[in-house]
Design a protein around this motif. Sequence first.
Motif, PDB file in Angstrom:
ATOM      1  N   VAL A 141       0.834  -1.205   0.000  1.00 56.59           N
ATOM      2  CA  VAL A 141       0.000   0.000   0.000  1.00 56.59           C
ATOM      3  C   VAL A 141       0.869   1.255   0.000  1.00 56.59           C
ATOM      4  CG1 VAL A 141      -1.618   1.363   1.367  1.00 56.59           C
ATOM      5  CG2 VAL A 141      -2.015  -1.080   1.044  1.00 56.59           C
ATOM      6  N   ILE A 142       1.938   1.229   0.774  1.00 54.99           N
ATOM      7  CA  ILE A 142       2.836   2.397   0.827  1.00 54.99           C
ATOM      8  C   ILE A 142       3.469   2.646  -0.533  1.00 54.99           C
ATOM      9  CG2 ILE A 142       4.915   3.347   1.897  1.00 54.99           C
ATOM     10  CD1 ILE A 142       4.218   1.766   4.407  1.00 54.99           C
ATOM     11  N   TYR A 143       3.931   1.584  -1.188  1.00 56.33           N
ATOM     12  CA  TYR A 143       4.489   1.735  -2.531  1.00 56.33           C
ATOM     13  C   TYR A 143       3.448   2.308  -3.497  1.00 56.33           C
ATOM     14  CZ  TYR A 143       8.835  -0.833  -1.610  1.00 56.33           C
ATOM     15  OH  TYR A 143      10.068  -1.229  -1.157  1.00 56.33           O
ATOM     16  N   THR A 144       2.198   1.849  -3.358  1.00 62.87           N
ATOM     17  CA  THR A 144       1.144   2.282  -4.276  1.00 62.87           C
ATOM     18  C   THR A 144       0.865   3.776  -4.166  1.00 62.87           C
ATOM     19  OG1 THR A 144       0.112   0.092  -4.129  1.00 62.87           O
ATOM     20  CG2 THR A 144      -1.244   1.883  -4.981  1.00 62.87           C
ATOM     21  N   VAL A 145       0.868   4.300  -2.930  1.00 58.02           N
ATOM     22  CA  VAL A 145       0.509   5.709  -2.732  1.00 58.02           C
ATOM     23  C   VAL A 145       1.720   6.632  -2.766  1.00 58.02           C
ATOM     24  CG1 VAL A 145      -1.464   5.025  -1.321  1.00 58.02           C
ATOM     25  CG2 VAL A 145       0.687   5.610  -0.206  1.00 58.02           C
ATOM     26  N   CYS A 153      -5.860  -2.982  -6.582  1.00 55.01           N
ATOM     27  CA  CYS A 153      -7.031  -2.475  -5.851  1.00 55.01           C
ATOM     28  C   CYS A 153      -6.738  -1.155  -5.150  1.00 55.01           C
ATOM     29  CB  CYS A 153      -7.493  -3.515  -4.832  1.00 55.01           C
ATOM     30  SG  CYS A 153      -8.121  -5.039  -5.557  1.00 55.01           S
ATOM     31  N   ALA A 154      -5.572  -1.083  -4.498  1.00 57.10           N
ATOM     32  CA  ALA A 154      -5.216   0.157  -3.812  1.00 57.10           C
ATOM     33  C   ALA A 154      -5.036   1.289  -4.820  1.00 57.10           C
ATOM     34  CB  ALA A 154      -3.937  -0.037  -2.996  1.00 57.10           C
ATOM     35  N   GLY A 155      -4.501   0.954  -6.000  1.00 59.86           N
ATOM     36  CA  GLY A 155      -4.343   1.970  -7.032  1.00 59.86           C
ATOM     37  C   GLY A 155      -5.672   2.528  -7.489  1.00 59.86           C
ATOM     38  N   VAL A 156      -6.670   1.650  -7.635  1.00 61.00           N
ATOM     39  CA  VAL A 156      -8.008   2.103  -8.027  1.00 61.00           C
ATOM     40  C   VAL A 156      -8.603   3.006  -6.948  1.00 61.00           C
ATOM     41  CG1 VAL A 156     -10.373   1.340  -8.469  1.00 61.00           C
ATOM     42  CG2 VAL A 156      -8.448   0.109  -9.498  1.00 61.00           C
ATOM     43  N   LYS A 216      -6.230  -0.657   3.610  1.00 64.25           N
ATOM     44  CA  LYS A 216      -5.434  -1.565   4.432  1.00 64.25           C
ATOM     45  C   LYS A 216      -6.107  -1.803   5.782  1.00 64.25           C
ATOM     46  CE  LYS A 216      -1.003  -2.281   6.648  1.00 64.25           C
ATOM     47  NZ  LYS A 216       0.362  -1.798   6.909  1.00 64.25           N
ATOM     48  N   VAL A 217      -6.692  -0.773   6.359  1.00 66.41           N
ATOM     49  CA  VAL A 217      -7.417  -0.934   7.624  1.00 66.41           C
ATOM     50  C   VAL A 217      -8.495  -2.007   7.471  1.00 66.41           C
ATOM     51  CG1 VAL A 217      -9.010   0.188   9.230  1.00 66.41           C
ATOM     52  CG2 VAL A 217      -6.964   1.392   8.474  1.00 66.41           C
ATOM     53  N   ALA A 218      -9.240  -1.947   6.377  1.00 59.42           N
ATOM     54  CA  ALA A 218     -10.308  -2.923   6.143  1.00 59.42           C
ATOM     55  C   ALA A 218      -9.749  -4.342   6.049  1.00 59.42           C
ATOM     56  CB  ALA A 218     -11.066  -2.569   4.863  1.00 59.42           C
ATOM     57  N   LEU A 219      -8.632  -4.506   5.328  1.00 62.48           N
ATOM     58  CA  LEU A 219      -8.016  -5.826   5.197  1.00 62.48           C
ATOM     59  C   LEU A 219      -7.583  -6.375   6.558  1.00 62.48           C
ATOM     60  CD1 LEU A 219      -5.789  -5.331   2.007  1.00 62.48           C
ATOM     61  CD2 LEU A 219      -7.940  -6.590   2.176  1.00 62.48           C
ATOM     62  N   CYS A 220      -6.961  -5.528   7.368  1.00 64.40           N
ATOM     63  CA  CYS A 220      -6.476  -5.962   8.680  1.00 64.40           C
ATOM     64  C   CYS A 220      -7.631  -6.313   9.616  1.00 64.40           C
ATOM     65  CB  CYS A 220      -5.602  -4.879   9.308  1.00 64.40           C
ATOM     66  SG  CYS A 220      -3.994  -4.655   8.508  1.00 64.40           S
ATOM     67  N   VAL A 221      -8.701  -5.526   9.577  1.00 63.33           N
ATOM     68  CA  VAL A 221      -9.860  -5.799  10.440  1.00 63.33           C
ATOM     69  C   VAL A 221     -10.474  -7.148  10.091  1.00 63.33           C
ATOM     70  CG1 VAL A 221     -12.210  -5.079  10.988  1.00 63.33           C
ATOM     71  CG2 VAL A 221     -10.374  -3.390  10.955  1.00 63.33           C
TER      72      VAL A 221
END
Length: 473
Positions: free
Chosen positions: A40-44, A163-166, A180-185
Motif C-alpha cells: 500500500v505504501i508503494y502504491t501511494v 485495488c489500492a491503485g483504483v 489496508k485498515v479494512a483488510l487488517c480488520v
Amino acid sequence: MQAEVLSQQGHRAQPVTGPPRGFTIAILLAAVAASSGITVIYTVLVTLYKAFPASDAVSWTVTAYWLGSAVFAAVSGRLGDLLGYRRILLLVMSVATAGAVVAACATGVGMLVAGCAVQSIAAGITPLSIGLVRENLPPARLPAAVGLISAAGMVSAGLIYICAGVVVDHYSWQGGFWFKVALCVVAVVAVRLWAPPSPQRPGVGIDYLRGLAFAPALCAILFAVQQIRTWGLHDQRLWSLIVGGLVVLGLWARHQLKAHHPLINVRLLKTREVVLANACMAFLAAGAMQLGQVFSLLAQQPAGTHAGFGLSATAAGLLMFSINIVALVASPWSGRVATRYRARRAALIGMVILALAWASLIVLHRSLLLFVPGAVLCSFGLAFASTALYNQIVETTPAHQTGEATGMLYVFFSCFFAVGAQAVFALLRGSAAGHDGASFPADSGYVSVFLYIACSSLAGLLLVSMLPRRRTY
C-alpha cells in the motif's frame, strides 16, 4: 485440520474449532494483511510526493517501514513462542491496523511517517502464522501450508497493488490506507473466530531491556545503508553508524549467548543448517527479491530510451500481477517437494531456476514478448526458493522456536533487501539514457543488474548445496 500436536511444554494444542476451512481462511487472510503493509505504501508513494511537494521526508514512509520490520519480525516471533502465536498475532495485526489509521488521518509528513513505522509491525505476521500452523497441523501437512502462506503473500501483493491503485485514483491517498485498515480488520476477525488459542506456556524470566538492545543497533546500520546515496561512501556519519551498530550488536549477542532465557536465542545461529538457510536468504533478498523494483521500472521506462517498454502505471501493475500469480503454482509445489524429498531439494530447484531465468533476461529483456516468459520464470523461481527456505528453517528448529527462527530469517531478508536495493540502484545509475529532459537507466545498466542477480542466485545455490540431506526435527 482437527489434528492435535504436542507443544514444547508437553501440553496439547487445542484442536482447530469451527469449519475445517476456517483455520485455512484465517491464515490466508493474515498473509494478505502482511503483504498489504509495504504494498500500500508503494502504491501511494507517487501520490504522496504530489500531496507534500515541499517535503523531502516523504521517502521516509518506506525507510521507516523497513527499519521497523527488521526489528518487529524477530521480536514478534519470539513473543509468539513465549506467549502464544494466536495471542501475539492478534496483537500485531491490531497494532498494524492502528498504524494504518494514523497514516490515513495524517495531516503532515511527520504523522504519516509515524503511522508507516507503526505499520511495520506487520512484518511479524508471517513468522507468527508459520508458528500457528506448525502448532495445529500434523508434520506431513506443514510444508504445503507454508507454501500456501508464501503464495498468498505474493499473489495478494499483486491484487493489492491494483485495488489500492483504483482506490487512490478514485478517492485519495488516504483511501489506500483505509483499504489496508479494512483488510487488517477482516483478518483480525477471522483469526479470532477460527484460529485456536495456543496452549499455556510456563512463565520465564527474560531481560527485555538488554534483549532489545539489538533494535537500535540494527536500525543504525540499516539507516546508514539507506543514506549511502545521500551521504556518499566517504561520509564519516555513515561509517560511525555502521561501526557503532556492529559493536552494539556484538555486545548484545554476547549477552544473549550467556543469558539463561534470552529474548532472541542467538544460539540458533550456531546451527549449520540455520546459518546456511539465513545466508541463502540474504543472497535471495539482495538479488532476486529486487524483482518488483527492476521489472516495474523497466516496464514503465519510455521506449524512446531503447531500454524500456513504455507501459502506463496501470498496465505495469497488471503486468506485475500476471508475473506474481505464478506463485499460486510455485509455492505449493515447493511445499510438496519439501514434504517428499526435504526442503533442501526444493531450495536447489528454486535457486537453479532463478540463476537460469535471470541470466536469460540479459538477452530476453529487449523484447516484451520474450521478456514476459522470462520474468514469469524469475517469479516462479523466487516463490519456489523462498518457500523452501522457510520450510528448511521449520525442518531444522524445534517446534517451540518456530516463531523466533522464522522471524530471524525475516530479519536477514529485511537487512539484505536494503543492501540489495542500494546495489541495484548503483548499477542502474552507472549508465543513463536521456528522454524528454529526464534521465533513465541505459540498457547496459539493466544488463548489469540481471548479471548481478544471476550471480547472487548462483551464490545462494552454492550455499543450499552445502545443506545436509537429513532432517533435524
